[in-house]
Design an enzyme around this catalytic site. Structure first.
Site, PDB file in Angstrom:
ATOM      1  N   ASP A  27       0.791  -1.240   0.000  1.00 48.61           N
ATOM      2  CA  ASP A  27       0.000   0.000   0.000  1.00 48.61           C
ATOM      3  C   ASP A  27       0.826   1.294   0.000  1.00 48.61           C
ATOM      4  O   ASP A  27       0.497   2.250   0.722  1.00 48.61           O
ATOM      5  CB  ASP A  27      -0.980  -0.003   1.194  1.00 48.61           C
ATOM      6  CG  ASP A  27      -1.946  -1.182   1.143  1.00 48.61           C
ATOM      7  OD1 ASP A  27      -1.925  -1.920   0.155  1.00 48.61           O
ATOM      8  OD2 ASP A  27      -2.719  -1.354   2.101  1.00 48.61           O
TER       9      ASP A  27
ATOM     10  N   LYS B 272      -7.592  -5.313   4.677  1.00 48.72           N
ATOM     11  CA  LYS B 272      -6.273  -5.071   5.263  1.00 48.72           C
ATOM     12  C   LYS B 272      -5.361  -6.271   5.020  1.00 48.72           C
ATOM     13  O   LYS B 272      -4.157  -6.117   4.860  1.00 48.72           O
ATOM     14  CB  LYS B 272      -6.440  -4.755   6.753  1.00 48.72           C
ATOM     15  CG  LYS B 272      -7.199  -3.431   6.937  1.00 48.72           C
ATOM     16  CD  LYS B 272      -7.642  -3.165   8.338  1.00 48.72           C
ATOM     17  CE  LYS B 272      -8.362  -1.830   8.439  1.00 48.72           C
ATOM     18  NZ  LYS B 272      -9.694  -1.813   7.762  1.00 48.72           N
TER      19      LYS B 272
ATOM     20  N   LYS C  36      -6.583  -4.676  -3.354  1.00 44.10           N
ATOM     21  CA  LYS C  36      -7.192  -5.416  -2.240  1.00 44.10           C
ATOM     22  C   LYS C  36      -8.205  -4.543  -1.503  1.00 44.10           C
ATOM     23  O   LYS C  36      -7.914  -3.388  -1.186  1.00 44.10           O
ATOM     24  CB  LYS C  36      -6.112  -5.927  -1.280  1.00 44.10           C
ATOM     25  CG  LYS C  36      -5.309  -4.842  -0.579  1.00 44.10           C
ATOM     26  CD  LYS C  36      -4.323  -5.490   0.384  1.00 44.10           C
ATOM     27  CE  LYS C  36      -3.525  -4.491   1.177  1.00 44.10           C
ATOM     28  NZ  LYS C  36      -4.277  -3.553   2.008  1.00 44.10           N
TER      29      LYS C  36
ATOM     30  N   GLU D 156      -4.589  -0.752  -1.499  1.00 48.69           N
ATOM     31  CA  GLU D 156      -5.893  -0.867  -0.845  1.00 48.69           C
ATOM     32  C   GLU D 156      -6.864   0.021  -1.609  1.00 48.69           C
ATOM     33  O   GLU D 156      -6.647   1.240  -1.717  1.00 48.69           O
ATOM     34  CB  GLU D 156      -5.788  -0.409   0.616  1.00 48.69           C
ATOM     35  CG  GLU D 156      -7.100  -0.576   1.371  1.00 48.69           C
ATOM     36  CD  GLU D 156      -6.975  -0.276   2.862  1.00 48.69           C
ATOM     37  OE1 GLU D 156      -5.841  -0.201   3.370  1.00 48.69           O
ATOM     38  OE2 GLU D 156      -8.024  -0.117   3.506  1.00 48.69           O
TER      39      GLU D 156
ATOM     40  N   CYS E 290      -2.297  -2.740   7.733  1.00 55.43           N
ATOM     41  CA  CYS E 290      -2.256  -3.698   6.617  1.00 55.43           C
ATOM     42  C   CYS E 290      -1.016  -4.581   6.624  1.00 55.43           C
ATOM     43  O   CYS E 290      -1.063  -5.731   6.176  1.00 55.43           O
ATOM     44  CB  CYS E 290      -2.385  -2.958   5.297  1.00 55.43           C
ATOM     45  SG  CYS E 290      -4.032  -2.261   5.075  1.00 55.43           S
TER      46      CYS E 290
ATOM     47  N   VAL F 293       3.188   0.142   4.381  1.00 58.84           N
ATOM     48  CA  VAL F 293       2.465   0.897   5.415  1.00 58.84           C
ATOM     49  C   VAL F 293       1.041   0.352   5.549  1.00 58.84           C
ATOM     50  O   VAL F 293       0.485  -0.168   4.598  1.00 58.84           O
ATOM     51  CB  VAL F 293       2.416   2.393   5.059  1.00 58.84           C
ATOM     52  CG1 VAL F 293       3.811   2.983   5.065  1.00 58.84           C
ATOM     53  CG2 VAL F 293       1.722   2.684   3.730  1.00 58.84           C
ATOM     54  N   THR F 294       0.455   0.522   6.720  1.00 57.24           N
ATOM     55  CA  THR F 294       1.113   0.918   7.947  1.00 57.24           C
ATOM     56  C   THR F 294       1.422  -0.342   8.762  1.00 57.24           C
ATOM     57  O   THR F 294       0.720  -1.345   8.645  1.00 57.24           O
ATOM     58  CB  THR F 294       0.237   1.860   8.816  1.00 57.24           C
ATOM     59  OG1 THR F 294      -0.995   1.193   9.175  1.00 57.24           O
ATOM     60  CG2 THR F 294      -0.083   3.132   8.055  1.00 57.24           C
TER      61      THR F 294
ATOM     62  N   GLN G  38       7.772 -14.554  21.678  1.00 55.72           N
ATOM     63  CA  GLN G  38       7.437 -15.975  21.812  1.00 55.72           C
ATOM     64  C   GLN G  38       8.147 -16.821  20.748  1.00 55.72           C
ATOM     65  O   GLN G  38       7.545 -17.687  20.106  1.00 55.72           O
ATOM     66  CB  GLN G  38       5.919 -16.169  21.717  1.00 55.72           C
ATOM     67  CG  GLN G  38       5.148 -15.377  22.778  1.00 55.72           C
ATOM     68  CD  GLN G  38       3.653 -15.472  22.590  1.00 55.72           C
ATOM     69  OE1 GLN G  38       3.068 -16.529  22.833  1.00 55.72           O
ATOM     70  NE2 GLN G  38       3.043 -14.396  22.163  1.00 55.72           N
TER      71      GLN G  38
HETATM   72  N1  TIU Z   1      -2.606   0.158   4.342  1.00 58.91           N
HETATM   73  C1  TIU Z   1      -3.131   0.368   5.523  1.00 58.91           C
HETATM   74  O1  TIU Z   1      -2.495   0.137   6.546  1.00 58.91           O
HETATM   75  N2  TIU Z   1      -4.422   0.903   5.579  1.00 58.91           N
HETATM   76  C2  TIU Z   1      -4.873   1.712   6.573  1.00 58.91           C
HETATM   77  O2  TIU Z   1      -6.029   2.132   6.577  1.00 58.91           O
HETATM   78  N3  TIU Z   1      -3.970   2.051   7.535  1.00 58.91           N
HETATM   79  C3  TIU Z   1      -4.116   2.923   8.551  1.00 58.91           C
HETATM   80  O3  TIU Z   1      -3.196   2.999   9.364  1.00 58.91           O
HETATM   81  N4  TIU Z   1      -5.213   3.670   8.647  1.00 58.91           N
END
Ligand code: TIU
Length: 226
Positions: free
Chosen positions: A24, A132, A129, A72, A162, A157-158, A202
């Protein structure tokens, strides 16, 4: 197969069965006027991973290893957007509404496209996609299985949204995953730090994390495996 320095213990890199996945790296998440800003997120916090991902992309391409990109996004008619997602986060501009870079998180809109630093090459696999998890409602599993890819180097990210979701779902499907510590960022640095810890606690319950330098120096020594 070389070992690379990683947490919680060294990771064995299987050149014949590895791919880089870039999650993303879109304008909507990285640039002013996108989805993230409409949620009130600090986009400056996710800029550091951009040049790191660019370096990893170049290294994987030089070794002729697959580079996969996810974005996304949703269909223009919003038929793949659950109401529960539409209403999350109380954004200033909701998914599907018009923002400065086009309709927010809609496939084909400028804001949904990749930032130039990390954009795909024409022959690389791009996954649109709606969720997430990059496996949800996509052909990612089929693509990886067809190419006999068993190990994923994960960036993007992030970290706690995702990226973490995809890493957990990849692990459940049997893929070995290493998340690149400086190749991922969050709008919340403390969430990034805790996510890296949670994934590797773990005994590496979900997988490994490593620094990009460990991968880059190992890839620099390798000739193309093809
Ligand atoms: N790609 C992804 O992490 N989508 C999000 O909406 N991330 C947020 O941190 N909002």
């Amino acid at each position: 197969m070389p070992f690379i320095e990683a947490d919680p213990f060294p990771f064995q890199f299987d050149f014949d069965h590895a791919a880089l996945i870039c999650i993303d790296m879109q304008r909507d998440f990285c640039l002013p006027g996108g989805f993230a800003e409409s949620l009130g997120d600090k986009i400056e916090n996710i800029q550091p991973c951009i040049p790191v991902i660019a370096k990893l992309q170049a290294a994987f391409r030089r070794c002729r290893l697959p580079v996969i990109h996810t974005k996304e996004c949703h269909k223009p008619d919003l038929s793949d957007l659950p109401v529960a997602k539409l209403n999350r986060g109380n954004p200033r501009i909701k998914i599907g509404e018009s923002g400065p870079m086009g309709r927010i998180l809609i496939d084909g809109e400028p804001g949904t496209d990749f930032i130039p630093e990390n954009e795909p090459w024409v022959n690389e696999h791009v996954i649109s996609k709606p969720g997430k998890d990059a496996f949800y409602a996509t052909d990612l599993d089929e693509y990886l299985m067809r190419r006999k890819i068993t190990g994923l180097v994960i960036t993007g990210v992030t970290t706690e949204v995702c990226v973490q979701t995809t890493m957990r779902c990849a692990n459940d499907r049997g893929y070995d995953c290493v998340l690149v510590e400086d190749g991922t960022d969050s709008y919340f640095p403390e969430f990034k730090a805790m996510t890296l810890k949670a994934l590797t606690a773990q005994g590496g319950i979900v997988g490994w994390t490593c620094k990009s330098e460990a991968l880059l120096s190992m890839l620099a020594k390798e000739q193309s495996p093809m």
